[in-house]
Scaffold this active site. Structure first.
Site, short mmCIF file in Angstrom:
data_model
loop_
_atom_site.label_atom_id
_atom_site.label_comp_id
_atom_site.label_asym_id
_atom_site.label_seq_id
_atom_site.Cartn_x
_atom_site.Cartn_y
_atom_site.Cartn_z
N TYR A 119 0.85 -1.20 0.00
CA TYR A 119 0.00 0.00 0.00
C TYR A 119 0.88 1.25 0.00
CZ TYR A 119 -3.30 3.57 1.44
OH TYR A 119 -4.07 4.71 1.48
N GLU A 207 -3.59 7.49 -4.26
CA GLU A 207 -3.53 6.20 -3.56
C GLU A 207 -3.21 5.09 -4.55
OE1 GLU A 207 -7.20 4.33 -2.00
OE2 GLU A 207 -6.21 4.40 -0.04
#
Ligand code: ADP
Ligand code: MG
Length: 399
Positions: A119, A207
């Site tokens: 992530y 993101e």
């Protein structure tokens, strides 16, 4: 403003980030040619909607056993079949709410051989006043769940704006993500690239979930979600074409035409307020008296009659609105202008719900007189507390 995954990837690619080859399509007729232009043998058919969680999402029309909104395809025939199944249908994910979102475009992408899913995101950290990387080895899944259950697995690295991404910053990220070999070499290029794309285009969020380490050891941006800061839109003509109006709330689109700061919400009391702070406190006090606001709306400091009229029309056009609270403190804004705007709007669209008006400040007498003489059924209020109680009571007794 949010954009689609394929647009975000194209943008990141133009800065040199490693992304897979892919083609966006709008109809199933384009699926075969799109897949044939990719290397194969693995393809991925990805729903393009402005919401995450697509992989685990479900199509309303296809029942609970059908595959989700991101599908691996081993043949070109599968790509075509999946495209036919997905386009035009409604995808419900954790982020869309129950109504879901209609899938109007797909991204046909080269399939990657994944060794690890990580992530990475970039955001504006209000605490430090800096742009920060937030990274975790726990990618691909719900980062909110990681934050809740294993917060120690999320590492934040904030970037000094005068220095940019330094070698020391990269080293921290590399260590947090446990990267070595080619992935470590790739990281030294990728993280400064992400930061440059973020700051150049005035993003508020970038993101990448997941950022992957492939079986060949290299990094690849596998998913990308981008939001731009609307306050900087004026200096990014080049980004305007990326806007997809079909993804946005119709009332918010209308509001943006008039340069109104408007956010649609779930409650039933429409609010017209000037100043963001006053708008927030108006929403708070409505909640305090047991009701919910239908919107946030700041008509701004020096709004014209036309702007006020447009704002009032947007509020009344919302069938969820069961009552309206106009709360204006006339500083630069004049109360008589507000009153005229309200009356002009009511003449055009009518008024079928209770209206409470609280005016204070510049030209308040003139404003009140205009409303009094209009023959409109306006409930007048003296202060914020009084106004909120009156509108909540009026909506409750009408229900
Ligand atoms: P979302 O976050 O909306 O569910 P993603 O783009 O993250 O969508 O895709 C979900 C999952 O699908 C990823 O975590 C990854 O495991 C897989 N996936 C997505 N794109 C590819 C690809 N090009 N090749 C292989 N697997 C992929
Ligand atoms: Mg994802």
């Amino acid at each position: 403003m949010n954009i689609h995954e394929h647009q975000a990837k194209e943008l990141l690619k133009s800065y040199g980030a490693p992304v897979a080859a892919g083609v966006a399509i709008f109809s199933a007729d384009e699926a075969e040619a799109a897949a044939k232009s990719l290397p194969g043998p693995l393809y991925v058919v990805k729903s393009q909607i402005h919401a995450g969680g697509r992989g685990k999402g479900k199509f309303k029309e296809l029942g609970p056993d059908a595959k989700g909104g991101v599908r691996l395809a081993k043949t070109i025939d599968d790509v075509v079949a999946f495209s036919k199944e997905m386009l035009g249908n409604t995808l419900v994910t954790k982020q869309t709410g129950d109504a879901g979102k209609q899938v109007n475009r797909l991204y046909i992408e080269d399939g990657a051989d994944i060794a690890r899913e990580l992530y990475t995101s970039l955001l504006v950290d209000r605490g430090t006043g800096r742009v920060s990387f937030v990274v975790s080895t726990e990618g691909g899944m719900d980062i909110e769940a990681v934050a809740e259950h294993t917060p120690e697995k999320i590492i934040t690295v904030d970037i000094d704006p005068t220095a940019g991404v330094t070698d020391a910053d990269v080293a921290k990220i590399v260590s947090a993500l446990e990267l070595d070999g080619d992935a470590k070499v790739d990281a030294a290029k990728l993280f400064p690239i992400l930061y440059k794309a973020f700051t150049d285009t005035d993003m508020s969020l970038l993101e990448v979930n997941p950022l992957i380490v492939m079986t060949d050891g290299h990094l690849r941006v596998l998913d990308a979600k981008v939001s731009f800061d609307n306050n900087a839109a004026f200096r990014h003509e080049e980004l305007k074409a990326l806007r997809d109006l079909s993804e946005e709330d119709a009332k918010e689109i209308e509001a943006s035409k008039f340069d109104l700061a408007y956010v649609a919400l779930d409650g039933n009391i429409g609010c017209m307020v000037n100043g963001a702070g006053l708008a927030m406190s108006t929403m708070d006090i409505i909640k305090l008296y047991g009701a919910e606001p239908a919107n946030f709306l700041d008509v701004g400091g020096g709004a014209s009659k036309e702007k006020v009229t447009a704002a009032f029309k947007i509020i009344t056009a919302d069938p969820a609105v069961k009552g309206i609270l106009v709360n204006i403190f006339g500083g630069i804004m004049r109360c008589d202008v507000i009153a005229e705007g309200v009356i002009a709007a009511v003449k055009e669209v009518g008024l079928e719900v209770p209206l409470v008006v609280r005016l204070e400040g510049t030209n308040v007498k003139e404003g009140k007189a205009i409303l009094d003489q209009s023959g409109l059924n306006v409930i007048s209020a003296d202060d914020l507390d009084d106004a909120a109680q009156k509108i909540v009571a009026a909506v409750k007794s009408a229900a």
